[in-house]
Write a protein that holds these residues in place. Structure first.
Motif, PDB file in Angstrom:
ATOM      1  N   ARG A   6       0.852  -1.200   0.000  1.00 22.26           N
ATOM      2  CA  ARG A   6       0.000   0.000   0.000  1.00 22.26           C
ATOM      3  C   ARG A   6       0.886   1.248   0.000  1.00 22.26           C
ATOM      4  NH1 ARG A   6      -5.024  -1.947   0.761  1.00 22.26           N
ATOM      5  NH2 ARG A   6      -5.889   0.141   1.004  1.00 22.26           N
ATOM      6  N   VAL A  56      10.122   7.511   7.446  1.00 22.35           N
ATOM      7  CA  VAL A  56       9.203   6.666   6.692  1.00 22.35           C
ATOM      8  C   VAL A  56       8.814   5.498   7.592  1.00 22.35           C
ATOM      9  CG1 VAL A  56       8.985   5.100   4.728  1.00 22.35           C
ATOM     10  CG2 VAL A  56      10.206   7.261   4.464  1.00 22.35           C
ATOM     11  N   ASN A  57       7.522   5.230   7.691  1.00 29.31           N
ATOM     12  CA  ASN A  57       7.053   4.070   8.448  1.00 29.31           C
ATOM     13  C   ASN A  57       6.686   2.962   7.468  1.00 29.31           C
ATOM     14  OD1 ASN A  57       7.192   5.645  10.808  1.00 29.31           O
ATOM     15  ND2 ASN A  57       5.059   6.278  10.606  1.00 29.31           N
ATOM     16  N   TYR A  59       5.140  -0.958   7.511  1.00 29.78           N
ATOM     17  CA  TYR A  59       4.468  -1.931   8.366  1.00 29.78           C
ATOM     18  C   TYR A  59       4.312  -3.247   7.623  1.00 29.78           C
ATOM     19  CZ  TYR A  59       2.884   2.512  10.441  1.00 29.78           C
ATOM     20  OH  TYR A  59       2.815   3.777  10.966  1.00 29.78           O
ATOM     21  N   ASN A  61       1.871  -6.187   7.739  1.00 31.12           N
ATOM     22  CA  ASN A  61       0.532  -6.401   8.302  1.00 31.12           C
ATOM     23  C   ASN A  61       0.270  -5.307   9.350  1.00 31.12           C
ATOM     24  OD1 ASN A  61       0.212  -8.611   6.553  1.00 31.12           O
ATOM     25  ND2 ASN A  61       1.396  -9.889   7.949  1.00 31.12           N
ATOM     26  N   ASP A  62       0.233  -5.641  10.652  1.00 28.65           N
ATOM     27  CA  ASP A  62      -0.065  -4.614  11.653  1.00 28.65           C
ATOM     28  C   ASP A  62       1.170  -4.122  12.416  1.00 28.65           C
ATOM     29  OD1 ASP A  62      -2.778  -4.739  11.107  1.00 28.65           O
ATOM     30  OD2 ASP A  62      -3.108  -6.364  12.546  1.00 28.65           O
ATOM     31  N   GLU A  63       2.345  -4.598  12.045  1.00 29.93           N
ATOM     32  CA  GLU A  63       3.528  -4.305  12.849  1.00 29.93           C
ATOM     33  C   GLU A  63       4.483  -3.370  12.136  1.00 29.93           C
ATOM     34  OE1 GLU A  63       4.768  -5.601  15.901  1.00 29.93           O
ATOM     35  OE2 GLU A  63       2.729  -6.330  16.270  1.00 29.93           O
ATOM     36  N   ASP A  64       4.999  -2.414  12.884  1.00 33.23           N
ATOM     37  CA  ASP A  64       6.065  -1.533  12.393  1.00 33.23           C
ATOM     38  C   ASP A  64       7.321  -2.405  12.233  1.00 33.23           C
ATOM     39  OD1 ASP A  64       8.118   0.342  12.117  1.00 33.23           O
ATOM     40  OD2 ASP A  64       7.261   1.708  13.608  1.00 33.23           O
ATOM     41  N   ARG A  66      10.263  -1.731  12.157  1.00 35.67           N
ATOM     42  CA  ARG A  66      11.384  -1.358  13.025  1.00 35.67           C
ATOM     43  C   ARG A  66      11.457  -2.280  14.250  1.00 35.67           C
ATOM     44  NH1 ARG A  66      10.065   3.635  11.295  1.00 35.67           N
ATOM     45  NH2 ARG A  66      11.739   4.674  10.177  1.00 35.67           N
ATOM     46  N   PHE A  67      10.270  -2.781  14.663  1.00 34.51           N
ATOM     47  CA  PHE A  67      10.239  -3.663  15.835  1.00 34.51           C
ATOM     48  C   PHE A  67      10.368  -5.123  15.420  1.00 34.51           C
ATOM     49  CE2 PHE A  67       7.619   0.053  17.206  1.00 34.51           C
ATOM     50  CZ  PHE A  67       8.589   0.588  18.041  1.00 34.51           C
ATOM     51  N   THR A  82       2.534  -1.951   4.276  1.00 34.73           N
ATOM     52  CA  THR A  82       1.967  -0.598   4.175  1.00 34.73           C
ATOM     53  C   THR A  82       3.079   0.430   4.407  1.00 34.73           C
ATOM     54  OG1 THR A  82      -0.129  -1.397   5.065  1.00 34.73           O
ATOM     55  CG2 THR A  82       0.216   0.988   5.087  1.00 34.73           C
ATOM     56  N   LEU A  84       3.754   4.440   5.133  1.00 37.70           N
ATOM     57  CA  LEU A  84       3.176   5.741   5.506  1.00 37.70           C
ATOM     58  C   LEU A  84       4.315   6.698   5.822  1.00 37.70           C
ATOM     59  CD1 LEU A  84       0.272   4.990   8.062  1.00 37.70           C
ATOM     60  CD2 LEU A  84       0.074   5.608   5.640  1.00 37.70           C
TER      61      LEU A  84
ATOM     62  N   ARG B  95       6.260  13.572  16.889  1.00 37.65           N
ATOM     63  CA  ARG B  95       6.124  12.534  15.877  1.00 37.65           C
ATOM     64  C   ARG B  95       4.941  11.667  16.272  1.00 37.65           C
ATOM     65  NH1 ARG B  95      10.546   8.684  13.010  1.00 37.65           N
ATOM     66  NH2 ARG B  95       9.063   7.362  11.917  1.00 37.65           N
ATOM     67  N   PRO B  98       3.928   5.620  15.559  1.00 37.84           N
ATOM     68  CA  PRO B  98       3.722   4.910  14.278  1.00 37.84           C
ATOM     69  C   PRO B  98       2.617   3.856  14.302  1.00 37.84           C
ATOM     70  CG  PRO B  98       6.066   5.141  14.712  1.00 37.84           C
ATOM     71  CD  PRO B  98       5.349   5.577  15.963  1.00 37.84           C
ATOM     72  N   SER B  99       2.470   3.119  15.406  1.00 37.46           N
ATOM     73  CA  SER B  99       1.428   2.082  15.447  1.00 37.46           C
ATOM     74  C   SER B  99       0.046   2.717  15.501  1.00 37.46           C
ATOM     75  CB  SER B  99       1.630   1.178  16.663  1.00 37.46           C
ATOM     76  OG  SER B  99       2.876   0.539  16.560  1.00 37.46           O
ATOM     77  N   GLN B 101      -0.656   5.622  14.348  1.00 33.73           N
ATOM     78  CA  GLN B 101      -0.887   6.242  13.034  1.00 33.73           C
ATOM     79  C   GLN B 101      -1.488   5.234  12.059  1.00 33.73           C
ATOM     80  OE1 GLN B 101       2.579   7.977  11.166  1.00 33.73           O
ATOM     81  NE2 GLN B 101       1.438   8.524   9.330  1.00 33.73           N
ATOM     82  N   LEU B 102      -0.939   4.012  12.035  1.00 31.54           N
ATOM     83  CA  LEU B 102      -1.476   2.991  11.118  1.00 31.54           C
ATOM     84  C   LEU B 102      -2.950   2.710  11.437  1.00 31.54           C
ATOM     85  CD1 LEU B 102      -1.026   0.902   8.854  1.00 31.54           C
ATOM     86  CD2 LEU B 102      -0.441  -0.748  10.659  1.00 31.54           C
ATOM     87  N   TRP B 105      -5.081   5.725  10.411  1.00 27.20           N
ATOM     88  CA  TRP B 105      -5.159   5.866   8.942  1.00 27.20           C
ATOM     89  C   TRP B 105      -6.098   4.808   8.344  1.00 27.20           C
ATOM     90  CZ3 TRP B 105      -2.666   9.803  10.590  1.00 27.20           C
ATOM     91  CH2 TRP B 105      -2.157  10.783   9.723  1.00 27.20           C
ATOM     92  N   ARG B 106      -6.059   3.605   8.906  1.00 27.94           N
ATOM     93  CA  ARG B 106      -6.971   2.559   8.426  1.00 27.94           C
ATOM     94  C   ARG B 106      -8.413   2.911   8.757  1.00 27.94           C
ATOM     95  NH1 ARG B 106      -3.897  -2.986  10.029  1.00 27.94           N
ATOM     96  NH2 ARG B 106      -2.529  -3.073   8.205  1.00 27.94           N
TER      97      ARG B 106
END
Lengths: 90, 178
Positions: A6, A56-57, A59, A61-64, A66-67, A82, A84, B95, B98-99, B101-102, B105-106
């Motif tokens: 996405r 820039v993020n 993801y 599925n539901d997880e960032d 970065r983690f 995704t 964002l 900022r 991030p979680s 935000q997702l 946004w959804r």
């Protein structure tokens, strides 16, 4: 099955305006290489020197990611990635 | 909306009427200029939404507060306040988490909404975009709303940020039923 990616508005010029594109790869890095072969310039907006850009993020599925494992995060068929842009400032 | 074919008469009342004779221009021109020319750029904002933003900023002071005002796709008038967590918890930086935000946004996608307004507070300076704000602004279609909590005064200003260029917009507060 391909991986669904996405794309945010600001990066859609790279995908011909498409909101969702399909890609392939075992990791985020491989997926971005695959996408860049069809959407040149996209990868450069997301990674710098092999790592995800700070604002820039991405993801899985539901997880960032970065983690998870960053660009080395493993992908499986049917995953959704995704992108964002971070919302940030000073 | 703007009529493409004829100028508006001054006797016609419309909240969308632009000043400076812009209504004589073709709609396509106005659309392409909208947000770039300060006298064409307006954010219409309900008083209760503005009050919610100001209350959030006061509550998080001395850290910066941030969030969005969502509105229907295709509209330019926000209708829903979504306070966001400032993951930086800082008096000089913000900022979106991030979680969160997702998730938000959804939720907007599901509701056919877009983040029409992205807001944050400055806690010690005027509500004007900092160099960091300009460098990191990633949504050329958003109204960037800034409030300052440096004093008890209500300080609110709004901008578009496109390719590093800042254009101030007029904030029109809609009171009551207007």
């Amino acid at each position: 099955m391909p991986i669904e990616v996405r794309i945010p508005t600001i990066l859609r010029p790279y995908t011909g305006g498409e909101k969702v594109v399909a890609g392939a790869g075992d990791t985020i890095a491989a997926l971005l290489d695959d996408l860049d072969s069809r959407h040149p310039g996209l990868k450069d907006r997301l990674v710098d020197d092999g790592a995800l850009r700070r604002f820039v993020n991405v993801y899985l599925n539901d997880e960032d990611v970065r983690f998870l494992g960053g660009v080395d995060t493993a992908l499986a068929d049917g995953d959704t990635v995704t992108v964002l842009p971070a919302v940030a400032g000073g | 909306m703007i009529s493409a074919d004829r100028p508006r008469r001054s006797s016609e009342s419309s909240t969308d009427r632009f000043a400076c004779g812009a209504a004589r221009w073709p709609t396509s021109t106005i659309r392409s200029l909208r947000g770039r020319l300060p006298w064409c750029a307006v954010l219409r904002l309900r008083r209760d939404l503005l009050d919610a933003v100001l209350a959030h900023a006061r509550a998080d002071h001395p850290d910066e507060a941030c969030g969005i005002l969502a509105g229907p796709v295709g509209s330019d008038t926000p209708h829903r306040h979504v306070p966001m967590t400032n993951a930086e918890r800082s008096p000089t930086f913000y900022r979106f988490d991030p979680s969160e935000q997702l998730r938000v946004w959804r939720e907007m996608d599901d509701r056919d909404e877009v983040p029409l307004v992205i807001y944050h507070s400055h806690t010690a300076t005027e509500p004007y975009p900092s160099r960091t704000d300009i460098a990191l602004a990633s949504d050329p279609e958003a109204h960037y709303l800034l409030v300052s909590t440096r004093s008890a005064a209500e300080e609110v200003r709004c901008y578009r940020v496109v390719d590093g260029a800042v254009e101030e917009e007029t904030v029109v507060v809609l009171d009551g039923d207007r």
